[in-house]
Design a protein around this motif. Structure first.
Motif, PDB file in Angstrom:
ATOM      1  N   SER A 189       0.843  -1.191   0.000  1.00 14.42           N
ATOM      2  CA  SER A 189       0.000   0.000   0.000  1.00 14.42           C
ATOM      3  C   SER A 189       0.876   1.238   0.000  1.00 14.42           C
ATOM      4  CB  SER A 189      -0.898  -0.001   1.239  1.00 14.42           C
ATOM      5  OG  SER A 189      -0.122   0.212   2.400  1.00 14.42           O
ATOM      6  N   PRO A 190       0.354   2.414  -0.424  1.00 14.54           N
ATOM      7  CA  PRO A 190       1.177   3.620  -0.472  1.00 14.54           C
ATOM      8  C   PRO A 190       1.791   3.968   0.878  1.00 14.54           C
ATOM      9  CG  PRO A 190      -0.859   3.945  -1.685  1.00 14.54           C
ATOM     10  CD  PRO A 190      -0.988   2.637  -0.957  1.00 14.54           C
ATOM     11  N   HIS A 191       1.026   3.805   1.968  1.00 17.64           N
ATOM     12  CA  HIS A 191       1.567   4.154   3.279  1.00 17.64           C
ATOM     13  C   HIS A 191       2.768   3.284   3.623  1.00 17.64           C
ATOM     14  CE1 HIS A 191      -2.340   6.172   4.903  1.00 17.64           C
ATOM     15  NE2 HIS A 191      -2.139   6.417   3.633  1.00 17.64           N
ATOM     16  N   GLU A 192       2.698   2.016   3.280  1.00 19.44           N
ATOM     17  CA  GLU A 192       3.752   1.077   3.635  1.00 19.44           C
ATOM     18  C   GLU A 192       5.051   1.392   2.915  1.00 19.44           C
ATOM     19  OE1 GLU A 192       5.139  -2.365   5.696  1.00 19.44           O
ATOM     20  OE2 GLU A 192       3.272  -1.253   5.873  1.00 19.44           O
ATOM     21  N   SER A 193       4.967   2.111   1.786  1.00 15.43           N
ATOM     22  CA  SER A 193       6.147   2.307   0.960  1.00 15.43           C
ATOM     23  C   SER A 193       7.176   3.225   1.593  1.00 15.43           C
ATOM     24  CB  SER A 193       5.738   2.849  -0.414  1.00 15.43           C
ATOM     25  OG  SER A 193       5.174   4.144  -0.285  1.00 15.43           O
ATOM     26  N   LEU A 194       6.789   4.128   2.467  1.00 12.28           N
ATOM     27  CA  LEU A 194       7.734   5.082   3.048  1.00 12.28           C
ATOM     28  C   LEU A 194       7.578   5.147   4.568  1.00 12.28           C
ATOM     29  CD1 LEU A 194       7.420   7.943   0.433  1.00 12.28           C
ATOM     30  CD2 LEU A 194       9.379   6.448   0.733  1.00 12.28           C
ATOM     31  N   PRO A 195       7.912   4.088   5.269  1.00 13.26           N
ATOM     32  CA  PRO A 195       7.767   4.125   6.729  1.00 13.26           C
ATOM     33  C   PRO A 195       8.940   4.838   7.393  1.00 13.26           C
ATOM     34  CG  PRO A 195       8.557   1.964   6.032  1.00 13.26           C
ATOM     35  CD  PRO A 195       8.349   2.763   4.786  1.00 13.26           C
ATOM     36  N   TRP A 196       8.647   5.936   8.072  1.00 14.22           N
ATOM     37  CA  TRP A 196       9.650   6.627   8.886  1.00 14.22           C
ATOM     38  C   TRP A 196       9.375   6.403  10.375  1.00 14.22           C
ATOM     39  CZ3 TRP A 196      10.929  12.216   6.812  1.00 14.22           C
ATOM     40  CH2 TRP A 196      11.556  12.101   5.563  1.00 14.22           C
ATOM     41  N   THR A 197       8.560   5.414  10.673  1.00 15.21           N
ATOM     42  CA  THR A 197       8.200   5.190  12.078  1.00 15.21           C
ATOM     43  C   THR A 197       9.401   4.799  12.918  1.00 15.21           C
ATOM     44  OG1 THR A 197       7.552   2.944  11.429  1.00 15.21           O
ATOM     45  CG2 THR A 197       5.807   4.593  11.602  1.00 15.21           C
ATOM     46  N   THR A 198      10.408   4.185  12.312  1.00 16.89           N
ATOM     47  CA  THR A 198      11.646   3.880  13.031  1.00 16.89           C
ATOM     48  C   THR A 198      12.756   4.850  12.655  1.00 16.89           C
ATOM     49  OG1 THR A 198      12.302   2.282  11.329  1.00 16.89           O
ATOM     50  CG2 THR A 198      11.069   1.433  13.233  1.00 16.89           C
ATOM     51  N   SER A 199      12.413   5.938  11.977  1.00 18.93           N
ATOM     52  CA  SER A 199      13.400   6.956  11.574  1.00 18.93           C
ATOM     53  C   SER A 199      12.993   8.321  12.110  1.00 18.93           C
ATOM     54  CB  SER A 199      13.522   6.996  10.044  1.00 18.93           C
ATOM     55  OG  SER A 199      13.922   5.749   9.534  1.00 18.93           O
ATOM     56  N   ARG A 200      12.600   8.345  13.372  1.00 14.00           N
ATOM     57  CA  ARG A 200      12.119   9.598  13.965  1.00 14.00           C
ATOM     58  C   ARG A 200      13.197  10.686  14.004  1.00 14.00           C
ATOM     59  NH1 ARG A 200       7.629  10.134  17.563  1.00 14.00           N
ATOM     60  NH2 ARG A 200       6.149   8.417  17.370  1.00 14.00           N
ATOM     61  N   TYR A 201      14.450  10.315  13.910  1.00 14.15           N
ATOM     62  CA  TYR A 201      15.504  11.328  13.919  1.00 14.15           C
ATOM     63  C   TYR A 201      15.374  12.289  12.745  1.00 14.15           C
ATOM     64  CZ  TYR A 201      17.849   8.769  10.159  1.00 14.15           C
ATOM     65  OH  TYR A 201      18.149   8.180   8.966  1.00 14.15           O
ATOM     66  N   LEU A 202      14.590  11.920  11.723  1.00 17.03           N
ATOM     67  CA  LEU A 202      14.393  12.776  10.562  1.00 17.03           C
ATOM     68  C   LEU A 202      13.387  13.888  10.803  1.00 17.03           C
ATOM     69  CD1 LEU A 202      14.265  10.013   7.783  1.00 17.03           C
ATOM     70  CD2 LEU A 202      16.196  11.508   8.361  1.00 17.03           C
ATOM     71  N   TRP A 203      12.642  13.823  11.917  1.00 11.41           N
ATOM     72  CA  TRP A 203      11.595  14.836  12.117  1.00 11.41           C
ATOM     73  C   TRP A 203      11.250  15.110  13.578  1.00 11.41           C
ATOM     74  CZ3 TRP A 203       7.159  13.336  14.715  1.00 11.41           C
ATOM     75  CH2 TRP A 203       6.925  11.972  14.826  1.00 11.41           C
ATOM     76  N   ASP A 204      11.687  14.297  14.532  1.00  8.95           N
ATOM     77  CA  ASP A 204      11.261  14.377  15.931  1.00  8.95           C
ATOM     78  C   ASP A 204      12.403  14.927  16.789  1.00  8.95           C
ATOM     79  OD1 ASP A 204      10.509  13.855  18.606  1.00  8.95           O
ATOM     80  OD2 ASP A 204       9.324  12.108  18.020  1.00  8.95           O
TER      81      ASP A 204
END
Length: 569
Positions: free
Chosen positions: A151-166
């Protein structure tokens, strides 16, 4: 495993000058320094909504509605993520189209988090526009889970890459990019490129510091020893899947096997061990999963790709940092986002002033070959000034009317104000720089240009004026300045669009449309011909309905509807 010495040095995407120029271009324009400053000021003051507005990030989330429909626990968890969101850093790292123009990737849907852990809605971000010349604003939304694989959401998971935005995780940045406690790979602690003789020429061993280990593995990979690089990274695979010295087995010269292995292990630990793929331009790619123990990887071939239906892996998981490559390509660490500068240059002395991409500065006098002599043209008094008196200007105009060939100064002036003809290189560079800054929301650059005596009638090669880029800028500040300086509100570009028509057709906010109409723009003359199916709009109400219909057909997030139209009138 025994390995022979190699002499890999710092490497940037491709080795051709065009690839390096594109990388420098993105980092120069992606997020203006003034935008970073304003967004940071609002965020540190606790105004997350104001920080998002400053960074060009729209919030499509109503926390009061979330509290009513999903409960207080969900609303509080979503609000906590929004309070710690660094919107300018999200824009900095957001996937981009890495060619001219280097715009935000319109099809990207980045899943940022699931605020309640393993339950509740997901927080994700997408681009409002559907193309590189449309709106470059990012939209934050809350929605249902990613759904099945592919699915489109699955294609770009940043849920384990929070350093990019959090902001709670930005301290992880250097480690996540393969660095050690005191430096990033291929860089010294102060952020300068590491000397070639200091890079490892033999296997440093498993106990080496992470940055040295990353340099060694990436050097193997870039030297064509693909199987050795993946083995040294801890991957399990069939050696026959890789041909030594054959980079066609590798999908991208920016891939970092060590980073990919570490990220797959993290995904597995987070319960996300499904298959993902990385595609190459030869219809060959890598299929991997983060199994327990050792991540597994194999090559795949065939068309269409991937035959397995596995979703693509986001670049955040498998590429070397674009910012490391930018520094290796000549970008100063002081010209990066402040958070990125701190990660790549922990020992760098404090900067003398603000950190971030350099602001716009006026071009000096430009020499033009005219009538066998070198003349100097300048930006002054709101126009491009040429060293010719009124009588010479009138004679040149008469000559051009009769079909004569124009001279250097007059040709440059005509190209500057019409977008047609040849400009001297320095003026062409200034024009391209200013319009690119405008497309990336740098209102301060356009104001500085006007303050320096810039001509508001300036047009780019497509015939656009600065008013045609108003949908990307702070129109409340800039529109009055441009009009007062003499900009034409209904000027048409070479495709026939007025600024109002371009804003309506390219996803501009409704407030931009209203401001242009209030300034005298004619709704009936916005388009070169007809609308999507109907005749060109004849009034503001007709224009807004046309825009709402166009939004619906192009699939833009949250298009205008008829209720919006009535509210705006």
């Amino acid at each position: 495993m025994t390995t022979a010495p190699h002499t890999a040095g710092p490497h940037v995407p491709g080795t051709d000058p065009e690839a390096l120029a594109r990388l420098r271009r993105v980092r120069r324009y992606a997020v203006p320094r003034a935008v970073i400053g304003r967004a940071t000021e609002r965020r540190l003051a606790g105004d997350w909504h104001g920080a998002c507005a400053a960074a060009g990030v729209d919030v499509g989330i109503d926390l009061y509605a979330v509290r009513r429909t999903l409960g207080a626990e969900t609303a509080d968890a979503v609000r906590a993520d929004l309070l710690h969101l660094v919107p300018d850093l999200l824009r900095w790292h957001f996937p981009r189209i890495w060619h001219e123009p280097a715009a935000l990737a319109p099809a990207a849907v980045v899943v940022l988090s699931r605020p309640l852990g393993d339950r509740g809605p997901w927080l994700f971000a997408r681009v409002r526009g559907k193309g590189p010349h449309e709106s470059q604003r990012i939209l934050l939304e809350l929605g249902p889970g990613p759904g099945p694989e592919g699915s489109p959401h699955e294609s770009l998971p940043w849920t384990t890459s929070r350093y990019l935005w959090d902001s709670r995780h930005v301290h992880e940045t250097r480690e996540r990019w393969g660095g050690s406690a005191d430096r990033a790979p291929f860089l010294d602690p102060d952020g300068t490129p590491r000397a070639r003789h200091l890079l490892p020429t033999a296997n440093p061993g498993p106990d080496a510091d992470p940055a040295t280990r990353t340099e060694w593995i990436d050097g193997l990979y870039l030297g064509g020893r693909v199987a050795e690089a993946f083995a040294a990274s801890g991957f399990a695979f069939d050696p026959e899947d890789f041909a030594e010295g054959d980079l066609s087995a590798a999908p991208n010269p920016r891939l970092s096997p060590g980073r990919l292995a570490a990220e797959l292990v993290r995904l597995h630990a987070a319960g996300r061990s499904g298959r993902m793929h990385i595609r190459s331009k030869w219809n060959r790619g890598l299929l991997m999963r983060g199994d327990a123990g050792r991540p597994r990887i194999k090559t795949t071939t065939g068309f269409p790709f991937p035959p397995t239906g596995a979703p693509p892996a986001p670049e955040a998981l498998w590429t070397r940092s674009a910012d490391i490559d930018a520094v290796l390509a000549g970008v100063s660490p002081d010209h990066l986002h402040p958070v990125v500068r701190d990660a790549l240059a922990p020992a760098r002395p404090p900067a003398d002033g603000p950190v971030g991409p350099p602001p716009w500065g006026p071009e000096g006098p430009v020499r033009v070959r005219c009538r066998g002599e070198w003349h100097t043209v300048t930006l002054t008094g709101g126009r491009l000034a040429v060293p010719h008196d009124d009588r010479e200007v009138a004679r040149e105009a008469a000559l051009r009317t009769l079909g004569g060939v124009g001279q250097g100064c007059f040709t440059a002036h005509e190209a500057w104000t019409t977008g047609r003809g040849r400009l001297p290189k320095a003026l062409r560079r200034l024009r391209a720089d200013l319009f690119e800054r405008a497309r990336n929301g740098d209102t301060d650059a356009v104001l500085a240009y006007l303050d320096a005596g810039g001509d508001p009638r300036l047009r780019n090669g497509e015939g656009e004026t600065l008013l045609h880029r108003l949908l990307h800028l702070d129109h409340g500040v800039l529109l009055p300045r441009l009009l007062d300086a003499g900009a034409e509100v209904d000027a048409r570009d070479h495709a026939g669009y007025t600024p109002l028509g371009r804003a309506a057709a390219s996803g501009g906010d409704a407030s931009v449309l209203r401001a242009l109409v209030a300034a005298g723009a004619r709704p009936g003359g916005v388009a070169p011909g007809a609308g999507p199916r109907d005749p060109a709009p004849r009034g503001l109400a007709d224009l807004l309905r046309w825009r709402a219909e166009l939004d619906g057909r192009t699939g833009r997030p949250r298009p205008l509807d008829l209720e919006d139209v009535e509210d705006l009138l």
